[in-house]
Design a protein around this motif. Structure first.
Motif, PDB file in Angstrom:
ATOM      1  N   GLY A   1       0.792  -1.221   0.000  1.00 48.81           N
ATOM      2  CA  GLY A   1       0.000   0.000   0.000  1.00 48.81           C
ATOM      3  C   GLY A   1       0.825   1.271   0.000  1.00 48.81           C
ATOM      4  O   GLY A   1       0.268   2.378  -0.091  1.00 48.81           O
ATOM      5  N   ASP A   2       2.146   1.142   0.080  1.00 43.77           N
ATOM      6  CA  ASP A   2       2.997   2.329   0.149  1.00 43.77           C
ATOM      7  C   ASP A   2       3.197   2.974  -1.216  1.00 43.77           C
ATOM      8  O   ASP A   2       3.272   2.300  -2.250  1.00 43.77           O
ATOM      9  CB  ASP A   2       4.371   1.976   0.737  1.00 43.77           C
ATOM     10  CG  ASP A   2       4.361   1.959   2.253  1.00 43.77           C
ATOM     11  OD1 ASP A   2       3.719   2.839   2.846  1.00 43.77           O
ATOM     12  OD2 ASP A   2       4.988   1.055   2.837  1.00 43.77           O
ATOM     13  N   ARG A   3       3.310   4.291  -1.179  1.00 43.89           N
ATOM     14  CA  ARG A   3       3.664   5.088  -2.351  1.00 43.89           C
ATOM     15  C   ARG A   3       4.930   5.850  -1.969  1.00 43.89           C
ATOM     16  O   ARG A   3       4.898   6.746  -1.116  1.00 43.89           O
ATOM     17  CB  ARG A   3       2.517   6.026  -2.736  1.00 43.89           C
ATOM     18  CG  ARG A   3       1.267   5.267  -3.181  1.00 43.89           C
ATOM     19  CD  ARG A   3       0.091   6.199  -3.439  1.00 43.89           C
ATOM     20  NE  ARG A   3       0.341   7.149  -4.515  1.00 43.89           N
ATOM     21  CZ  ARG A   3       0.187   6.877  -5.807  1.00 43.89           C
ATOM     22  NH1 ARG A   3      -0.207   5.663  -6.192  1.00 43.89           N
ATOM     23  NH2 ARG A   3       0.426   7.802  -6.727  1.00 43.89           N
ATOM     24  N   VAL A   4       6.040   5.453  -2.585  1.00 42.67           N
ATOM     25  CA  VAL A   4       7.361   5.950  -2.200  1.00 42.67           C
ATOM     26  C   VAL A   4       7.798   7.054  -3.159  1.00 42.67           C
ATOM     27  O   VAL A   4       7.791   6.876  -4.381  1.00 42.67           O
ATOM     28  CB  VAL A   4       8.400   4.810  -2.214  1.00 42.67           C
ATOM     29  CG1 VAL A   4       9.761   5.317  -1.748  1.00 42.67           C
ATOM     30  CG2 VAL A   4       7.922   3.651  -1.339  1.00 42.67           C
ATOM     31  N   ALA A   5       8.189   8.190  -2.606  1.00 43.04           N
ATOM     32  CA  ALA A   5       8.646   9.304  -3.437  1.00 43.04           C
ATOM     33  C   ALA A   5      10.061   9.042  -3.945  1.00 43.04           C
ATOM     34  O   ALA A   5      10.946   8.672  -3.176  1.00 43.04           O
ATOM     35  CB  ALA A   5       8.616  10.601  -2.639  1.00 43.04           C
ATOM     36  N   HIS A   6      10.250   9.230  -5.244  1.00 43.18           N
ATOM     37  CA  HIS A   6      11.587   9.120  -5.841  1.00 43.18           C
ATOM     38  C   HIS A   6      12.068  10.539  -6.109  1.00 43.18           C
ATOM     39  O   HIS A   6      11.770  11.137  -7.139  1.00 43.18           O
ATOM     40  CB  HIS A   6      11.513   8.314  -7.133  1.00 43.18           C
ATOM     41  CG  HIS A   6      12.844   8.102  -7.797  1.00 43.18           C
ATOM     42  ND1 HIS A   6      14.043   8.133  -7.109  1.00 43.18           N
ATOM     43  CD2 HIS A   6      13.172   7.851  -9.094  1.00 43.18           C
ATOM     44  CE1 HIS A   6      15.037   7.907  -7.951  1.00 43.18           C
ATOM     45  NE2 HIS A   6      14.533   7.740  -9.159  1.00 43.18           N
TER      46      HIS A   6
ATOM     47  N   PHE B   1       2.587  17.981  -4.197  1.00 41.28           N
ATOM     48  CA  PHE B   1       2.984  16.666  -4.721  1.00 41.28           C
ATOM     49  C   PHE B   1       2.748  15.572  -3.685  1.00 41.28           C
ATOM     50  O   PHE B   1       2.178  14.515  -3.989  1.00 41.28           O
ATOM     51  CB  PHE B   1       4.459  16.713  -5.123  1.00 41.28           C
ATOM     52  CG  PHE B   1       5.083  15.368  -5.390  1.00 41.28           C
ATOM     53  CD1 PHE B   1       4.877  14.715  -6.593  1.00 41.28           C
ATOM     54  CD2 PHE B   1       5.891  14.759  -4.432  1.00 41.28           C
ATOM     55  CE1 PHE B   1       5.456  13.472  -6.840  1.00 41.28           C
ATOM     56  CE2 PHE B   1       6.474  13.522  -4.669  1.00 41.28           C
ATOM     57  CZ  PHE B   1       6.257  12.874  -5.875  1.00 41.28           C
ATOM     58  N   LEU B   2       3.170  15.807  -2.452  1.00 41.34           N
ATOM     59  CA  LEU B   2       3.020  14.799  -1.404  1.00 41.34           C
ATOM     60  C   LEU B   2       1.554  14.493  -1.128  1.00 41.34           C
ATOM     61  O   LEU B   2       1.180  13.335  -0.889  1.00 41.34           O
ATOM     62  CB  LEU B   2       3.710  15.271  -0.120  1.00 41.34           C
ATOM     63  CG  LEU B   2       5.232  15.438  -0.190  1.00 41.34           C
ATOM     64  CD1 LEU B   2       5.767  15.976   1.132  1.00 41.34           C
ATOM     65  CD2 LEU B   2       5.900  14.120  -0.534  1.00 41.34           C
ATOM     66  N   ALA B   3       0.719  15.528  -1.160  1.00 40.17           N
ATOM     67  CA  ALA B   3      -0.706  15.334  -0.884  1.00 40.17           C
ATOM     68  C   ALA B   3      -1.426  14.682  -2.066  1.00 40.17           C
ATOM     69  O   ALA B   3      -2.159  13.695  -1.895  1.00 40.17           O
ATOM     70  CB  ALA B   3      -1.352  16.672  -0.546  1.00 40.17           C
ATOM     71  N   GLU B   4      -1.202  15.219  -3.266  1.00 42.51           N
ATOM     72  CA  GLU B   4      -1.917  14.720  -4.443  1.00 42.51           C
ATOM     73  C   GLU B   4      -1.504  13.299  -4.810  1.00 42.51           C
ATOM     74  O   GLU B   4      -2.337  12.499  -5.254  1.00 42.51           O
ATOM     75  CB  GLU B   4      -1.671  15.657  -5.627  1.00 42.51           C
ATOM     76  CG  GLU B   4      -2.297  17.036  -5.449  1.00 42.51           C
ATOM     77  CD  GLU B   4      -1.812  18.033  -6.483  1.00 42.51           C
ATOM     78  OE1 GLU B   4      -1.029  17.622  -7.383  1.00 42.51           O
ATOM     79  OE2 GLU B   4      -2.203  19.212  -6.402  1.00 42.51           O
ATOM     80  N   GLN B   5      -0.226  12.980  -4.621  1.00 39.74           N
ATOM     81  CA  GLN B   5       0.266  11.643  -4.961  1.00 39.74           C
ATOM     82  C   GLN B   5       0.146  10.661  -3.797  1.00 39.74           C
ATOM     83  O   GLN B   5       0.534   9.509  -3.923  1.00 39.74           O
ATOM     84  CB  GLN B   5       1.721  11.724  -5.426  1.00 39.74           C
ATOM     85  CG  GLN B   5       1.913  12.513  -6.705  1.00 39.74           C
ATOM     86  CD  GLN B   5       1.197  11.874  -7.882  1.00 39.74           C
ATOM     87  OE1 GLN B   5       1.018  10.654  -7.945  1.00 39.74           O
ATOM     88  NE2 GLN B   5       0.767  12.700  -8.828  1.00 39.74           N
ATOM     89  N   ARG B   6      -0.361  11.132  -2.674  1.00 39.50           N
ATOM     90  CA  ARG B   6      -0.596  10.288  -1.490  1.00 39.50           C
ATOM     91  C   ARG B   6       0.685   9.540  -1.086  1.00 39.50           C
ATOM     92  O   ARG B   6       0.673   8.331  -0.844  1.00 39.50           O
ATOM     93  CB  ARG B   6      -1.743   9.304  -1.735  1.00 39.50           C
ATOM     94  CG  ARG B   6      -3.013   9.962  -2.210  1.00 39.50           C
ATOM     95  CD  ARG B   6      -4.201   9.007  -2.248  1.00 39.50           C
ATOM     96  NE  ARG B   6      -3.923   7.759  -2.921  1.00 39.50           N
ATOM     97  CZ  ARG B   6      -3.898   7.586  -4.238  1.00 39.50           C
ATOM     98  NH1 ARG B   6      -4.127   8.608  -5.037  1.00 39.50           N
ATOM     99  NH2 ARG B   6      -3.647   6.408  -4.772  1.00 39.50           N
ATOM    100  N   ILE B   7       1.785  10.288  -1.018  1.00 37.59           N
ATOM    101  CA  ILE B   7       3.079   9.699  -0.666  1.00 37.59           C
ATOM    102  C   ILE B   7       3.059   9.243   0.793  1.00 37.59           C
ATOM    103  O   ILE B   7       2.593   9.964   1.678  1.00 37.59           O
ATOM    104  CB  ILE B   7       4.214  10.720  -0.877  1.00 37.59           C
ATOM    105  CG1 ILE B   7       4.255  11.179  -2.344  1.00 37.59           C
ATOM    106  CG2 ILE B   7       5.551  10.133  -0.447  1.00 37.59           C
ATOM    107  CD1 ILE B   7       4.491  10.059  -3.333  1.00 37.59           C
ATOM    108  N   THR B   8       3.583   8.046   1.036  1.00 38.26           N
ATOM    109  CA  THR B   8       3.625   7.512   2.403  1.00 38.26           C
ATOM    110  C   THR B   8       5.044   7.368   2.946  1.00 38.26           C
ATOM    111  O   THR B   8       5.242   7.366   4.162  1.00 38.26           O
ATOM    112  CB  THR B   8       2.941   6.134   2.470  1.00 38.26           C
ATOM    113  OG1 THR B   8       3.615   5.223   1.583  1.00 38.26           O
ATOM    114  CG2 THR B   8       1.473   6.235   2.076  1.00 38.26           C
TER     115      THR B   8
END
Length: 214
Positions: free
Chosen positions: A17-22, A62-69
């Motif tokens: 379920g994680d969305r990792v920021a690159h 970006f963090l909010a819209e992409q739902r970064i975890t």
């Protein structure tokens, strides 16, 4: 060495379920944590454009819209974001920072907003990719005014040694030596530099193990 960084890591657990920021340059060793953390954990790797990194407002969006975890930031980028958009991290599950000594005042401001569930100080030179030690930051650390480097990753080592190569006592001053499965072979085409920086591990249980002098 990848196992110590991702599936065997104790400082973070990646989930499908994680969305990792690159956000790291591919030439920066932190990119290995982002890419393999997301892929090995079954999550999603979300690439941030360069203009996002240079704008706290765009990074917050970006963090909010992409739902970064999960995200790693250098201390410089972290400080910039805390200064101009301290609430940007409110959706994160895990935030890691590293690369230089952290300013406790910035962490105090972060914890005063809506901090991520877990905030981790990740220390490690490129010669021992990506992290050598990690520490989960607590409010008590901030009150004490010092953020520890933490403990070595699985299958990794870290020793504070004096000039004669002996461990220093608690509170003593010494040089940090790190080793383990993440250690590089050396510097390409620079045998003398390699010999000076990568030395035999006097505490090794197997022959051929080395330590890097930080």
């Amino acid at each position: 060495g990848g196992h110590r960084l991702v599936p065997d890591a104790e400082f973070v657990t990646f989930t499908p379920g994680d969305r990792v920021a690159h956000v790291s340059n591919p030439a920066f060793d932190a990119a290995t944590f982002e890419v393999w953390g997301a892929l090995a954990g079954g999550g999603v790797l979300v690439v941030a454009d360069r203009d996002v990194l240079l704008s706290p407002a765009r990074m917050r969006a970006f963090l909010a819209e992409q739902r970064i975890t999960v995200m790693f930031l250098t201390v410089t980028l972290f400080n910039q974001l805390v200064d101009f958009a301290p609430d940007a991290f409110r959706h994160l599950r895990v935030l890691l920072f590293g690369g230089e000594k952290q300013d406790v005042r910035r962490l105090e401001r972060l914890f005063g907003e809506r901090p991520p569930t877990q905030v981790v100080n990740g220390y490690g030179p490129t010669e021992n990719t990506t992290f050598s030690t990690t520490h989960a930051v607590t409010p008590q650390d901030i009150t004490a005014g010092m953020i520890p480097l933490g403990h070595p990753l699985p299958r990794s080592t870290a020793y504070a040694l004096d000039e004669s190569g002996k461990p220093v006592p608690p509170g003593g001053t010494g040089e940090l030596y790190v080793g383990g499965d993440g250690l590089a072979h050396g510097y390409l085409g620079a045998p003398e530099m390699t010999a000076a920086a990568f030395v035999p591990d006097p505490f090794a249980t197997e022959p051929g193990q080395r330590l890097y002098r930080t």
